[in-house]
Motif scaffolding. Sequence first.
Motif, mmCIF file in Angstrom:
data_model
loop_
_atom_site.group_PDB
_atom_site.id
_atom_site.type_symbol
_atom_site.label_atom_id
_atom_site.label_comp_id
_atom_site.label_asym_id
_atom_site.label_seq_id
_atom_site.Cartn_x
_atom_site.Cartn_y
_atom_site.Cartn_z
ATOM 1 N N VAL A 130 0.868 -1.182 0.000
ATOM 2 C CA VAL A 130 0.000 0.000 0.000
ATOM 3 C C VAL A 130 0.904 1.230 0.000
ATOM 4 O O VAL A 130 1.635 1.473 0.961
ATOM 5 N N ILE A 187 -2.961 5.042 -1.915
ATOM 6 C CA ILE A 187 -4.144 5.553 -1.229
ATOM 7 C C ILE A 187 -4.387 7.032 -1.521
ATOM 8 O O ILE A 187 -5.358 7.602 -1.031
ATOM 9 N N GLY A 188 -3.516 7.656 -2.304
ATOM 10 C CA GLY A 188 -3.746 9.025 -2.741
ATOM 11 C C GLY A 188 -3.548 10.091 -1.684
ATOM 12 O O GLY A 188 -4.168 11.158 -1.744
ATOM 13 N N LEU A 189 -2.668 9.831 -0.727
ATOM 14 C CA LEU A 189 -2.353 10.810 0.313
ATOM 15 C C LEU A 189 -0.845 11.020 0.343
ATOM 16 O O LEU A 189 -0.080 10.056 0.242
ATOM 17 N N ARG A 215 -9.037 9.163 8.056
ATOM 18 C CA ARG A 215 -9.059 9.067 6.598
ATOM 19 C C ARG A 215 -7.995 8.096 6.103
ATOM 20 O O ARG A 215 -8.258 7.264 5.210
ATOM 21 N N THR A 216 -6.802 8.159 6.692
ATOM 22 C CA THR A 216 -5.729 7.250 6.289
ATOM 23 C C THR A 216 -6.134 5.794 6.520
ATOM 24 O O THR A 216 -5.953 4.940 5.638
ATOM 25 N N ALA A 252 -9.109 4.454 6.738
ATOM 26 C CA ALA A 252 -10.179 4.040 5.824
ATOM 27 C C ALA A 252 -9.604 3.693 4.452
ATOM 28 O O ALA A 252 -10.005 2.680 3.838
ATOM 29 N N ARG A 253 -8.667 4.486 3.981
ATOM 30 C CA ARG A 253 -8.086 4.211 2.660
ATOM 31 C C ARG A 253 -7.163 2.995 2.694
ATOM 32 O O ARG A 253 -7.096 2.225 1.725
ATOM 33 N N CYS A 307 -7.650 0.399 4.582
ATOM 34 C CA CYS A 307 -8.561 -0.752 4.588
ATOM 35 C C CYS A 307 -9.059 -1.056 3.181
ATOM 36 O O CYS A 307 -9.078 -2.215 2.754
ATOM 37 N N ALA A 308 -9.456 -0.006 2.451
ATOM 38 C CA ALA A 308 -9.966 -0.212 1.092
ATOM 39 C C ALA A 308 -8.896 -0.792 0.177
ATOM 40 O O ALA A 308 -9.151 -1.726 -0.596
ATOM 41 N N ALA A 309 -7.679 -0.248 0.268
ATOM 42 C CA ALA A 309 -6.594 -0.755 -0.573
ATOM 43 C C ALA A 309 -6.225 -2.184 -0.188
ATOM 44 O O ALA A 309 -5.987 -3.040 -1.047
#
Length: 225
Positions: free
Chosen positions: A123, A152-154, A164-165, A167-168, A170-172
């Motif tokens: 990730v 994750i785009g951050l 926010r970190t 959550a992203r 987890c999705a990735a």
Amino acid sequence: MSKHIYVINPNSLTVVTAAIDQALVPMRFPGGPQIHCVTLAEGPAGIQTQRDVDAVTAPLCIQIARSERDAEERGGTASVFVIACFSDPGLYSARESTRQPVLGIAECGVLTAMTLGQKFGVVSILPASIGRHWRYFAAMGVTARLAGDIAIGLNVAELADQPRTFARLCAAGEQLRDEQGADVLVLGCAGMAAHRAALADHLGMPVVDPTQAAVAMALGQAALR
């Protein structure tokens, strides 16, 4: 003579160094090597491009020399150095600048992941990181074991927004696990360390924080030198 391990954050964000230091609390024990987390003040706010990677090489080598002097002033020796950035910037130059071992967290994180699963996923922070990682993994000869790399785009500073970190992450992680066949995950930035345990619980699979992996190897090397 006391032994010292220096973990160098090559970006200038002290909040990242503090997060690294907190992640290494379980690795400190009475009688063991002292673990020092150091911020490279000359570094950029984040190692996010190849230009950033190249720019920190010389300052890193200078910081290693500073740390060696610091260890001597403490009445000990700098046993191992760890470069705490997933791009492993300046790793080979740093190895030429000292007689002590120098470990990169990307290399150590990937090697550790391959002991925990067959296919590892990564990730990353930004999409631009992925190509750089693939080049490095190809040089390491481990792309056959790589399931995928998702950003994750951050950026590094934005990782401070922990909800926010997470959550992203987890999705990735779910995408790497369910769609790309990863059975172990590697966090692709030292600034993600605080989420390792919760992410492993959420995904039901091993998650490797690369800085912890590198310092685990550093402890072993320090003990045997």
